[in-house]
Design a protein around this motif. Structure first.
Motif, PDB file in Angstrom:
ATOM      1  N   THR A  36       0.849  -1.190   0.000  1.00 46.44           N
ATOM      2  CA  THR A  36       0.000   0.000   0.000  1.00 46.44           C
ATOM      3  C   THR A  36       0.885   1.240   0.000  1.00 46.44           C
ATOM      4  OG1 THR A  36      -0.107   0.005   2.428  1.00 46.44           O
ATOM      5  CG2 THR A  36      -1.862  -1.151   1.232  1.00 46.44           C
ATOM      6  N   PRO A  37       0.388   2.357  -0.552  1.00 46.13           N
ATOM      7  CA  PRO A  37       1.187   3.588  -0.580  1.00 46.13           C
ATOM      8  C   PRO A  37       1.477   4.122   0.815  1.00 46.13           C
ATOM      9  CG  PRO A  37      -0.681   3.717  -2.095  1.00 46.13           C
ATOM     10  CD  PRO A  37      -0.903   2.520  -1.238  1.00 46.13           C
ATOM     11  N   PHE A  38       2.582   4.815   0.936  1.00 51.64           N
ATOM     12  CA  PHE A  38       2.950   5.483   2.184  1.00 51.64           C
ATOM     13  C   PHE A  38       2.152   6.772   2.293  1.00 51.64           C
ATOM     14  CE2 PHE A  38       5.695   6.101   5.730  1.00 51.64           C
ATOM     15  CZ  PHE A  38       5.940   7.450   5.817  1.00 51.64           C
ATOM     16  N   VAL A  39       1.492   6.978   3.426  1.00 52.21           N
ATOM     17  CA  VAL A  39       0.588   8.114   3.596  1.00 52.21           C
ATOM     18  C   VAL A  39       1.104   9.031   4.694  1.00 52.21           C
ATOM     19  CG1 VAL A  39      -1.764   8.826   4.201  1.00 52.21           C
ATOM     20  CG2 VAL A  39      -1.403   6.777   2.815  1.00 52.21           C
ATOM     21  N   GLY A  40       1.151  10.335   4.407  1.00 51.54           N
ATOM     22  CA  GLY A  40       1.475  11.328   5.432  1.00 51.54           C
ATOM     23  C   GLY A  40       2.864  11.153   6.016  1.00 51.54           C
ATOM     24  N   GLN A  62      -8.152   5.474   2.013  1.00 51.99           N
ATOM     25  CA  GLN A  62      -7.368   4.515   1.227  1.00 51.99           C
ATOM     26  C   GLN A  62      -7.713   3.083   1.619  1.00 51.99           C
ATOM     27  OE1 GLN A  62      -3.034   3.074   1.947  1.00 51.99           O
ATOM     28  NE2 GLN A  62      -2.843   4.977   0.824  1.00 51.99           N
ATOM     29  N   SER A  63      -7.818   2.826   2.928  1.00 51.45           N
ATOM     30  CA  SER A  63      -8.137   1.476   3.399  1.00 51.45           C
ATOM     31  C   SER A  63      -9.554   1.076   2.988  1.00 51.45           C
ATOM     32  CB  SER A  63      -7.993   1.407   4.919  1.00 51.45           C
ATOM     33  OG  SER A  63      -6.682   1.762   5.317  1.00 51.45           O
ATOM     34  N   ALA A  64     -10.477   2.017   3.087  1.00 54.01           N
ATOM     35  CA  ALA A  64     -11.867   1.719   2.729  1.00 54.01           C
ATOM     36  C   ALA A  64     -11.994   1.381   1.246  1.00 54.01           C
ATOM     37  CB  ALA A  64     -12.763   2.910   3.076  1.00 54.01           C
ATOM     38  N   ARG A  65     -11.217   2.026   0.407  1.00 60.73           N
ATOM     39  CA  ARG A  65     -11.305   1.775  -1.033  1.00 60.73           C
ATOM     40  C   ARG A  65     -10.782   0.397  -1.418  1.00 60.73           C
ATOM     41  NH1 ARG A  65      -9.397   7.813  -3.050  1.00 60.73           N
ATOM     42  NH2 ARG A  65     -11.489   8.761  -2.921  1.00 60.73           N
ATOM     43  N   ARG A  66      -9.958  -0.202  -0.546  1.00 66.43           N
ATOM     44  CA  ARG A  66      -9.517  -1.562  -0.844  1.00 66.43           C
ATOM     45  C   ARG A  66     -10.670  -2.548  -0.666  1.00 66.43           C
ATOM     46  NH1 ARG A  66      -4.777   0.073   1.924  1.00 66.43           N
ATOM     47  NH2 ARG A  66      -5.307  -1.134   3.786  1.00 66.43           N
ATOM     48  N   VAL A  67     -11.661  -2.166   0.133  1.00 69.86           N
ATOM     49  CA  VAL A  67     -12.841  -3.004   0.330  1.00 69.86           C
ATOM     50  C   VAL A  67     -13.957  -2.602  -0.631  1.00 69.86           C
ATOM     51  CG1 VAL A  67     -14.595  -3.732   1.989  1.00 69.86           C
ATOM     52  CG2 VAL A  67     -12.253  -3.305   2.751  1.00 69.86           C
TER      53      VAL A  67
END
Length: 485
Positions: free
Chosen positions: A277-281, A456-461
C-alpha cells in the motif's frame, strides 16, 4: 550597514557579517524565512493566523509582535519594515537570500546562471525543519521545497544535455547522476545517462544503467520500463549510439561538481520487503528522523510507539532513502530483520545471519564471534523490526556488541519500548494527525493523514468509497477514537 546572508536551501543558516546569527526560537527562523522568501508585504492578521492558528487573534498578534522583536534582536533592525497593518522584508544590496539567487540563475537559463543555481542548492528547502503547531507554514514550506526541487532538476537536466552536446562527457554524467539522485524512478534521467555512456564508448555501462532502472522500477512500483527506455536499449545494443570523440567545450566551461549524492551505476545490495500500500502522510516525522539518523554520532535510532502507530512503515521509508540514494553511505547494503516471529532473545543471532545471507560458519568458530568479525569491516544498515518482546539478555546485548565491534554499522530499530542500550537515540512515534471535530469543510478533512489513510483502506474493500459531507463527521470521529492509529 551589516551584510546579511539568509540560506534556506538545505538546513537554515542565518549569517550577519560572516557570523552565525542564531536563536533558539523556531518561530523566529520560520517567520524570517517566510518574509524573506516571499518578499511581499503580509498583513499582521494573516501572519498571526498562519503561525499561531490555535491562539485567539489578540494573543496571536501579541505573539507576532514578540517574534518580530526576536528577529530584530537576532539580525538587527532595518531589515524588516514593520508597519501598523503589515510587515515586509526589505530587499537591499546588503541582504542576500539564496533562494532568490537560485531562482535568478534558473531564470537566466544560460550556463553561468544554471551553474550558479545548482551550486547554491545544498539540499531541499529548510530540510529537517518543521513547526508542529503551524500546519499552514509546514504546507507552504512543503510546496516551496517541491517547487525548488523541480527547478533544481530542470537546471541539472539542461546542464547535462548542454555538456553532452559539447562532448564534455564527465561533466554531463556528473550532472545527470545528480539529477537522477533526486528521483530514482525518473526514467528520463536513466535514459540520458544511457545515451551519455553509449556516446562515451561505454556500452556495458549504459546497459548496466538500464538494468539498474529495471530493478528500481520493479522494486518500488512493480512496473516495467517505458517503451522509450526499452527502445533506447535496443538501439545501444545495435550500435546506433556510437562513441563520439570528446571535444573541449568552447566559451564558458561547465564546472564539474563533486557530488556526495551521486547515484552509483550499479545498485547496492538491499533486502527490504515490498510494501503493498502507498505510504501516507508522516512527512514531518520522516524529516525529523532523517535529520537524527544523518548525524554520524547516531548509531542506534529506535522508533518507539504503540502498536499500529506506523513504526515499521516509517523505518522502511527511511531505509529506502539509503538504497542507491547516497553514495558510500552504506555500500555493503541495507537489510531488514523481522523480529516479530521470534519467541526468545537467543534466536536473534539466527535471524541476523539469515537476513545477511550468512549461511556458512566454520565449525571451529563460535557463530556469534564470526558474525561480529564479518560485520567489523562492513558499512551497512540493519533495520531491526518489532524488538519489544526481546528486551532481555542476548536480545539487547548482541546489537550493543555489533555497534561496538563494527563502526560502519548503523541500526534502525522499532519497538514499543526503548532498548536502553548505551548510545541509543529514541524517537517517539504517535498516531497520525486527526482533524478537529468542528471541521466542516470536506476538502480540509482530506488534508489530514489519518483521514487519507482511512479512505485509502476503505477503497480496498469498496473501490467507489469517497469522503463526502454525509460521512465526513463519522470518519473524523473514528480517527479520533483510535488516536490516529
Amino acid at each position: 550597514m551589516a551584510q546579511l546572508r539568509l540560506c534556506f536551501l538545505g538546513a537554515a543558516q542565518i549569517n550577519l557579517d560572516g557570523q552565525a546569527a542564531g536563536t533558539d526560537r523556531r518561530k523566529a527562523v520560520a517567520l524570517l524565512a517566510y518574509l524573506a522568501v516571499t518578499a511581499l508585504p503580509h498583513s499582521r492578521e494573516s501572519l498571526a493566523a498562519r503561525f499561531w492558528p490555535e491562539a485567539d487573534q489578540s494573543r496571536a498578534l501579541a505573539y507576532l509582535r514578540r517574534t518580530l522583536w526576536e528577529i530584530n534582536q537576532m539580525i538587527g533592525e532595518g531589515w524588516l519594515l514593520v508597519e501598523r497593518d503589515q510587515v515586509t522584508f526589505l530587499p537591499q544590496p546588503d541582504a542576500w537570500v539564496d533562494v532568490a539567487a537560485f531562482q535568478s540563475g534558473c531564470a537566466a537559463g544560460d550556463e553561468t546562471g544554471l551553474e550558479t543555481a545548482v551550486a547554491l542548492y545544498r539540499g531541499d528547502f529548510m530540510v529537517g525543519f518543521t513547526l508542529r503547531d503551524a500546519p499552514d507554514f509546514d504546507a507552504w514550506q512543503y510546496d516551496q521545497a517541491e517547487r525548488l526541487r523541480r527547478q533544481f532538476g530542470d537546471a541539472l537536466q539542461r546542464l547535462a544535455q548542454g555538456a553532452g552536446e559539447k562532448g564534455a562527457w564527465e561533466t554531463a554524467v556528473s550532472h545527470a547522476r545528480r539529477w537522477l539522485s533526486l528521483d530514482l524512478l525518473n526514467e528520463a534521467a536513466h535514459r540520458l545517462l544511457m545515451r551519455l555512456y553509449a556516446q562515451m564508448g561505454q556500452r556495458a555501462e549504459a546497459i548496466r544503467q538500464y538494468d539498474f532502472c529495471v530493478q528500481t522500477l520493479a522494486e518500488e512500483l512493480g512496473i516495467a520500463p517505458e517503451p522509450e527506455t526499452t527502445t533506447l536499449l535496443g538501439q545501444i545494443k545495435a550500435g546506433q549510439w556510437a562513441a563520439t570523440p570528446t571535444q573541449p567545450p568552447s566559451g564558458a566551461r561547465i564546472a564539474v561538481v563533486e557530488e556526495e549524492t551521486a547515484v552509483p551505476s550499479k545498485p547496492s545490495r538491499s533486502y527490504l520487503p515490498a510494501q503493498l500500500t502507498p505510504f501516507v502522510g508522516r512527512q514531518d516525522e520522516l524529516a525529523e528522523i532523517s535529520r537524527l539518523f544523518a548525524d554520524p554520532a547516531c548509531r542506534l535510532l529506535t522508533l518507539v510507539g504503540p502498536g499500529g502507530s506506523g513504526k515499521t512503515r516509517l523505518a522502511l521509508q527511511l531505509a529506502r532513502r539509503y538504497v542507491n540514494g547516497e553514495r558510500a553511505v552504506f555500500p555493503d547494503g541495507v537489510y531488514f530483520v523481522p523480529l516479530a516471529p521470534l519467541t526468545a532473545p537467543d534466536f536473534i543471532l539466527a535471524a541476523l545471519t539469515s537476513a545477511l545471507r550468512l549461511n556458512f560458519f566454520a565449525e571451529s568458530e563460535i557463530p556469534r564471534q564470526q558474525l561480529l568479525d564479518i560485520l567489523r569491516h562492513q558499512s551497512l544498515l540493519l533495520v531491526l523490526d518489532n524488538f519489544e518482546h526481546l528486551l532481555s539478555g542476548e536480545g539487547v546485548q548482541l546489537p550493543a556488541d555489533i555497534l561496538t565491534a563494527a563502526p560502519g554499522v548503523k541500526i534502525l530499530a522499532t519497538s514499543r519500548l526503548r532498548l536502553n542500550v548505551r548510545g541509543e537515540q529514541v524517537y517517539q512515534v504517535a498516531g497520525m494527525k486527526t482533524p478537529p471535530p468542528e471541521l466542516a469543510a470536506q476538502a480540509s478533512a482530506a488534508d489530514y493523514s489519518a483521514v487519507r489513510l482511512f479512505v485509502q483502506s476503505a477503497r480496498r474493500v469498496s473501490p467507489d468509497f469517497a469522503l463526502t459531507p454525509d460521512n465526513q463527521m463519522a470518519i473524523i470521529r473514528i480517527c479520533q477514537l483510535v488516536n490516529g492509529l
